[in-house]
Each structure stands twice: as C-alpha cells, then as structure tokens.
Scaffold this motif. Sequence first.
Motif, PDB file in Angstrom:
ATOM      1  N   ALA A  24     -73.257  85.577   1.671  1.00 21.27           N
ATOM      2  CA  ALA A  24     -72.290  84.633   2.248  1.00 21.27           C
ATOM      3  C   ALA A  24     -72.190  84.864   3.750  1.00 21.27           C
ATOM      4  N   VAL A  25     -71.978  83.764   4.462  1.00 19.80           N
ATOM      5  CA  VAL A  25     -71.747  83.838   5.909  1.00 19.80           C
ATOM      6  C   VAL A  25     -70.329  84.354   6.124  1.00 19.80           C
ATOM      7  N   LEU A  26     -70.193  85.352   7.000  1.00 16.57           N
ATOM      8  CA  LEU A  26     -68.874  85.873   7.356  1.00 16.57           C
ATOM      9  C   LEU A  26     -68.576  85.474   8.795  1.00 16.57           C
ATOM     10  N   ALA A  27     -67.496  84.699   8.973  1.00 20.35           N
ATOM     11  CA  ALA A  27     -67.049  84.396  10.346  1.00 20.35           C
ATOM     12  C   ALA A  27     -65.795  85.231  10.577  1.00 20.35           C
ATOM     13  N   GLY A  28     -64.613  84.605  10.651  1.00 16.24           N
ATOM     14  CA  GLY A  28     -63.390  85.394  10.838  1.00 16.24           C
ATOM     15  C   GLY A  28     -62.958  86.133   9.578  1.00 16.24           C
ATOM     16  N   GLY A  29     -63.443  85.682   8.439  1.00 16.07           N
ATOM     17  CA  GLY A  29     -63.152  86.358   7.166  1.00 16.07           C
ATOM     18  C   GLY A  29     -61.774  86.044   6.592  1.00 16.07           C
ATOM     19  N   THR A  30     -60.997  85.173   7.251  1.00 13.65           N
ATOM     20  CA  THR A  30     -59.610  84.955   6.803  1.00 13.65           C
ATOM     21  C   THR A  30     -59.527  84.242   5.455  1.00 13.65           C
ATOM     22  N   ASP A  31     -60.551  83.494   5.101  1.00 13.07           N
ATOM     23  CA  ASP A  31     -60.576  82.900   3.758  1.00 13.07           C
ATOM     24  C   ASP A  31     -61.536  83.667   2.857  1.00 13.07           C
ATOM     25  N   LEU A  32     -62.732  83.946   3.369  1.00 16.67           N
ATOM     26  CA  LEU A  32     -63.758  84.573   2.521  1.00 16.67           C
ATOM     27  C   LEU A  32     -63.282  85.902   1.934  1.00 16.67           C
ATOM     28  N   ILE A  33     -62.662  86.733   2.741  1.00 16.50           N
ATOM     29  CA  ILE A  33     -62.271  88.058   2.238  1.00 16.50           C
ATOM     30  C   ILE A  33     -61.210  87.932   1.137  1.00 16.50           C
ATOM     31  N   GLY A 105     -59.504  83.041  12.883  1.00 12.12           N
ATOM     32  CA  GLY A 105     -60.087  81.870  12.214  1.00 12.12           C
ATOM     33  C   GLY A 105     -60.973  81.076  13.166  1.00 12.12           C
ATOM     34  N   THR A 106     -62.128  80.662  12.679  1.00 11.67           N
ATOM     35  CA  THR A 106     -63.074  79.930  13.507  1.00 11.67           C
ATOM     36  C   THR A 106     -63.124  78.458  13.110  1.00 11.67           C
ATOM     37  N   VAL A 107     -63.689  77.658  13.993  1.00 11.82           N
ATOM     38  CA  VAL A 107     -63.798  76.217  13.729  1.00 11.82           C
ATOM     39  C   VAL A 107     -64.706  75.982  12.511  1.00 11.82           C
ATOM     40  N   GLY A 109     -65.351  78.080  10.093  1.00 11.64           N
ATOM     41  CA  GLY A 109     -64.655  78.586   8.903  1.00 11.64           C
ATOM     42  C   GLY A 109     -63.559  77.643   8.450  1.00 11.64           C
ATOM     43  N   ASP A 110     -62.895  77.004   9.411  1.00 12.60           N
ATOM     44  CA  ASP A 110     -61.845  76.046   9.038  1.00 12.60           C
ATOM     45  C   ASP A 110     -62.449  74.879   8.269  1.00 12.60           C
ATOM     46  N   LEU A 111     -63.579  74.374   8.769  1.00 12.77           N
ATOM     47  CA  LEU A 111     -64.203  73.215   8.115  1.00 12.77           C
ATOM     48  C   LEU A 111     -64.750  73.582   6.736  1.00 12.77           C
ATOM     49  N   SER A 159     -58.784  71.517   5.377  1.00 13.53           N
ATOM     50  CA  SER A 159     -59.033  71.656   6.821  1.00 13.53           C
ATOM     51  C   SER A 159     -58.112  70.779   7.667  1.00 13.53           C
ATOM     52  N   SER A 160     -57.463  71.407   8.645  1.00 12.57           N
ATOM     53  CA  SER A 160     -56.639  70.652   9.601  1.00 12.57           C
ATOM     54  C   SER A 160     -57.507  70.013  10.687  1.00 12.57           C
ATOM     55  N   LEU A 161     -58.667  70.605  10.948  1.00  8.66           N
ATOM     56  CA  LEU A 161     -59.501  70.088  12.041  1.00  8.66           C
ATOM     57  C   LEU A 161     -60.364  68.909  11.607  1.00  8.66           C
ATOM     58  N   VAL A 226     -47.368  66.680   8.798  1.00 13.42           N
ATOM     59  CA  VAL A 226     -46.064  66.940   8.198  1.00 13.42           C
ATOM     60  C   VAL A 226     -46.202  68.234   7.406  1.00 13.42           C
ATOM     61  N   ARG A 227     -45.369  69.206   7.783  1.00 15.76           N
ATOM     62  CA  ARG A 227     -45.397  70.519   7.130  1.00 15.76           C
ATOM     63  C   ARG A 227     -44.069  70.798   6.452  1.00 15.76           C
ATOM     64  N   HIS A 228     -44.148  71.608   5.434  1.00 15.68           N
ATOM     65  CA  HIS A 228     -42.953  71.993   4.692  1.00 15.68           C
ATOM     66  C   HIS A 228     -42.054  72.858   5.574  1.00 15.68           C
TER      67      HIS A 228
HETATM   68  C1  LIG Z   1     -51.423  81.901   5.877  1.00 16.00           C
HETATM   69  C2  LIG Z   1     -52.514  80.951   6.257  1.00 16.00           C
HETATM   70  C3  LIG Z   1     -52.194  79.697   6.773  1.00 16.00           C
HETATM   71  C4  LIG Z   1     -53.212  78.782   7.103  1.00 16.00           C
HETATM   72  N1  LIG Z   1     -52.891  77.538   7.587  1.00 16.00           N
HETATM   73  C5  LIG Z   1     -53.879  76.649   7.834  1.00 16.00           C
HETATM   74  C6  LIG Z   1     -53.604  75.337   8.297  1.00 16.00           C
HETATM   75  O1  LIG Z   1     -52.473  74.951   8.510  1.00 16.00           O
HETATM   76  N2  LIG Z   1     -54.643  74.497   8.502  1.00 16.00           N
HETATM   77  C7  LIG Z   1     -55.922  74.884   8.290  1.00 16.00           C
HETATM   78  O2  LIG Z   1     -56.835  74.102   8.500  1.00 16.00           O
HETATM   79  N3  LIG Z   1     -56.222  76.113   7.862  1.00 16.00           N
HETATM   80  C8  LIG Z   1     -55.224  76.999   7.630  1.00 16.00           C
HETATM   81  N4  LIG Z   1     -55.533  78.239   7.191  1.00 16.00           N
HETATM   82  C9  LIG Z   1     -56.919  78.559   6.887  1.00 16.00           C
HETATM   83  C10 LIG Z   1     -57.644  79.121   8.067  1.00 16.00           C
HETATM   84  O3  LIG Z   1     -57.713  78.128   9.066  1.00 16.00           O
HETATM   85  C11 LIG Z   1     -59.024  79.505   7.589  1.00 16.00           C
HETATM   86  O4  LIG Z   1     -58.871  80.631   6.735  1.00 16.00           O
HETATM   87  C12 LIG Z   1     -59.935  79.834   8.725  1.00 16.00           C
HETATM   88  O5  LIG Z   1     -60.104  78.743   9.592  1.00 16.00           O
HETATM   89  C13 LIG Z   1     -61.293  80.215   8.183  1.00 16.00           C
HETATM   90  O6  LIG Z   1     -62.080  80.623   9.285  1.00 16.00           O
HETATM   91  P1  LIG Z   1     -62.812  82.013   9.239  1.00 16.00           P
HETATM   92  O7  LIG Z   1     -63.608  82.080  10.476  1.00 16.00           O
HETATM   93  O8  LIG Z   1     -61.858  83.131   8.984  1.00 16.00           O
HETATM   94  O9  LIG Z   1     -63.746  81.750   7.990  1.00 16.00           O
HETATM   95  P2  LIG Z   1     -64.295  82.761   6.885  1.00 16.00           P
HETATM   96  O10 LIG Z   1     -63.195  83.221   6.005  1.00 16.00           O
HETATM   97  O11 LIG Z   1     -65.165  83.791   7.504  1.00 16.00           O
HETATM   98  O12 LIG Z   1     -65.231  81.733   6.102  1.00 16.00           O
HETATM   99  C14 LIG Z   1     -64.702  80.689   5.328  1.00 16.00           C
HETATM  100  C15 LIG Z   1     -65.844  80.063   4.522  1.00 16.00           C
HETATM  101  O13 LIG Z   1     -66.731  79.354   5.377  1.00 16.00           O
HETATM  102  C16 LIG Z   1     -68.036  79.922   5.364  1.00 16.00           C
HETATM  103  N5  LIG Z   1     -68.469  79.886   6.767  1.00 16.00           N
HETATM  104  C17 LIG Z   1     -67.714  80.248   7.847  1.00 16.00           C
HETATM  105  N6  LIG Z   1     -68.366  79.936   8.986  1.00 16.00           N
HETATM  106  C18 LIG Z   1     -69.549  79.386   8.611  1.00 16.00           C
HETATM  107  C19 LIG Z   1     -70.646  78.854   9.335  1.00 16.00           C
HETATM  108  N7  LIG Z   1     -70.644  78.796  10.678  1.00 16.00           N
HETATM  109  N8  LIG Z   1     -71.718  78.389   8.650  1.00 16.00           N
HETATM  110  C20 LIG Z   1     -71.725  78.427   7.275  1.00 16.00           C
HETATM  111  N9  LIG Z   1     -70.702  78.907   6.537  1.00 16.00           N
HETATM  112  C21 LIG Z   1     -69.620  79.372   7.198  1.00 16.00           C
HETATM  113  C22 LIG Z   1     -67.882  81.317   4.769  1.00 16.00           C
HETATM  114  O14 LIG Z   1     -69.040  81.737   4.104  1.00 16.00           O
HETATM  115  C23 LIG Z   1     -66.715  81.105   3.813  1.00 16.00           C
HETATM  116  O15 LIG Z   1     -67.163  80.522   2.624  1.00 16.00           O
HETATM  117  C24 LIG Z   1     -54.553  79.176   6.903  1.00 16.00           C
HETATM  118  C25 LIG Z   1     -54.870  80.448   6.403  1.00 16.00           C
HETATM  119  C26 LIG Z   1     -53.859  81.329   6.076  1.00 16.00           C
HETATM  120  C27 LIG Z   1     -54.234  82.672   5.531  1.00 16.00           C
END
Ligand SMILES: Cc1cc2nc3c(=O)[nH]c(=O)nc-3n(C[C@H](O)[C@H](O)[C@H](O)COP(=O)(O)OP(=O)(O)OC[C@H]3O[C@@H](n4cnc5c(N)ncnc54)[C@H](O)[C@@H]3O)c2cc1C
Length: 324
Positions: A24-33, A105-107, A109-111, A159-161, A226-228
């Motif tokens: 798996a690709v790891l960017a910021g890891g905020t979702d993947l981890i 969080g990265t762009v 990763g958000d998408l 995704s918000s973006l 609109v957020r809670h």
């Molecule tokens: C409490 C909380 C609140 C949040 N609120 C919002 C919100 O309001 N709106 C919103 O949009 N998001 C929200 N998020 C989500 C957050 O934006 C995402 O977790 C973050 O953007 C993911 O980016 P990352 O770089 O950490 O991705 P990672 O966790 O590293 O990756 C996420 C997924 O994308 C894949 N990936 C990442 N980058 C690439 C790449 N370049 N190419 C291929 N695959 C890739 C990874 O393999 C993984 O499956 C929230 C998260 C938390 C924990």
Amino acid sequence: MQAFEYANPTTVKDAIALLSDDAAVLAGGTDLISMMKEYLATPKRLVNIKSIKELGGIAKAGGGLRIGATATFDELATSTLVRTEYPSLQQAALGVTSPQIRNMGTVGGDLLQRPRCWYFRNGFGILGKDKDGTSLAPIGENRYHAIFPKGDAYYVNPSSLAPALIALGAKAKIAGPNGNREVGIDELYVIPGTNSGRELSLQPNEILTEIVVPAARGTKNATYEVRHKEALDWPLATASVALQMKGTSIAKASIVLGHVGPTPVMAAAAANALTGKTLSADLATEAGRLAVEGANPMSGNTYKLQLVRTAVKRAIMQAGGIKA
Ligand SMILES: Cc1cc2nc3c(=O)[nH]c(=O)nc-3n(C[C@H](O)[C@H](O)[C@H](O)COP(=O)(O)OP(=O)(O)OC[C@H]3O[C@@H](n4cnc5c(N)ncnc54)[C@H](O)[C@@H]3O)c2cc1C
C-alpha cells in the motif's frame, strides 16, 4: 496490527516497482494506519511516498495550478495562490480544522481515503452487507449515509476536496507500471461490484502523482459545508460551485455535492438553471431546490435534503459575493 515491510523510495519509478496487490502507498498515514489497526487493510509492505520530492508542492502551471499529491491540507489552506484564485479549494481545506490532520493529511490521501461508513469500518464490507447479502444501511442506522445512493452503495464519498476539484474541472495524473495516465477527479471513483470490491479506480500498483487545475480566471468559485460541529468530523453535506461569468451573467455553471452520495454528485439540473442568468439570491434558492431532485433518502437522513438546498444556495451566493 499485522507486521509489514517499510520501503522509503525517492523516485516514482522505484515506488511503482515496490508496489503490488500486497502493498500500500503510505502518504500521511492518517487513514491508512487506522485501517491497518482495525485489520481492514493488511498490506505486507508500505511504500512511503513522502520522500519523493517531485510529488510535493503547489505551484502555478500553464496558467492553472499544479498540486503535488503529497501537498498537505496546511499547504493548501495557507497558499496565497489558492486563496486568491481558487477560494472553493481553500474553503474546503479550511473545513478540516484538526492541526494534526492539516499537517499530516495530503491531497492525494484525501482523495483516496476510504469511506467512513460504520458498516464498512466494522467489517461488513464496502457495500455494508450482512452474511445473507442484505444491505444494512437501509434497514439500520443511516443518518450519515447517502441520499443519492447508487445501486447497493449507501456509503458517502468522504473527500472534502473532491467536490471543489471536480467543479473546477481538475484532473489527476497517475503513474503506473504501464506509464502515465490522466483522469478527471470524478473518474477516480467507481461503484464496487461486490462487497469485497473497491470504490477507487486506481490500481494497487498505481500512484496518484499530481492534480492539475485549469486557470480560474473569470470563474467565481466557492465551497459551503454543513458540519455537525466545529470539531474533528466530516461534513454532513457540501456544495462546491464554479461559475464561468460573461459580464454579469453566468455563461456556465458547475455544482458538485459532497458527502451525500457514494461518489461526488453533479447537480446538473441546478447548474443548468443558472446558465445565462444574472446571479441573485432568488436564483441561488431555486438552484438549491433543484439540487435535491432525484434524491432518495432513507429513514434517518431526510434532514440532509435541507442541508443540500442550503449548502448550494450559500455556495452560489458566496461565489457571487451576494450577502445573505
Ligand atoms: C478526525 C478526522 C477528521 C477528518 N475530517 C475530514 C474532513 O472533514 N474532510 C476530509 O476530506 N477528510 C477528513 N479527514 C480525513 C483526512 O483528510 C484523511 O485521513 C487524509 O486526507 C488522508 O491523507 P493521508 O496523506 O494521511 O493519507 P493516507 O492515510 O496515507 O492514505 C489514505 C489512502 O490513500 C492511499 N494513497 C495516499 N496517497 C496516495 C497516492 N498519492 N497515490 C496512491 N494512493 C495513495 C493510501 O494507500 C491509503 O489507501 C479526517 C480524518 C480524521 C482522522
């Protein structure tokens, strides 16, 4: 968490060579981890892409904007270029208020983050089905689910973006073992055919490298969420609009809804209603009304209809600089 190998390549080519169905690709890891901690993702190798310099940064490119896949929410939120020409994008980034997520969080990763549907996150598969194949959202807790479900998909795209980027006509550049390709942001999302399928069109050995946004000159744009609550959470409904102006009238409009369908939803009837007209509060209200045409809410989420009407109206008024 399952043990995994960690790879730290410095080029896209090396990163692709390290990827496979088991990686798996790891960017910021905020979702993947967090997915890995729940055993919802069990990759044998993580390929960190943050050491690949060419994947970062936000810059002008060919009259438009180039956003590297590893650019962070914070970079997006604080970029003067984004603020002046693409306020819809900055407003979407600013909605993510957590400093930790903004910094990590990265762009990309958000998408590509996975849906927050509690059935999916609790092991019932992407379509949230029971063992006998029954979809759980329509008969269960569905207050955060889709009011525009597609087939058996009731989760919402998180995704918000994405809505802002789609409304602006942005494209994603993707690199893989067979070369590079470019797709519209909307094309990143598909409806999974099975409960073990994926909602993303990207293949496991592909990397999203950058986002290209066309020039915004003459395009008024805004996002209204609109957020809670103003804390760590995802929006309940989002509208992003981009209005191409010809003098004081709207030559072309794009309205994209977020967090109400398994993919971002194009509100075509609402956008068409704006074409050729002069911006006004009444017109914005009418577009809001049209934006929920075709919605199919469930027992617990009819409240989202009004959120969408309001989000669309306010996004249009914000883009046009009309005071409420
Ligand atoms: C409490 C909380 C609140 C949040 N609120 C919002 C919100 O309001 N709106 C919103 O949009 N998001 C929200 N998020 C989500 C957050 O934006 C995402 O977790 C973050 O953007 C993911 O980016 P990352 O770089 O950490 O991705 P990672 O966790 O590293 O990756 C996420 C997924 O994308 C894949 N990936 C990442 N980058 C690439 C790449 N370049 N190419 C291929 N695959 C890739 C990874 O393999 C993984 O499956 C929230 C998260 C938390 C924990």
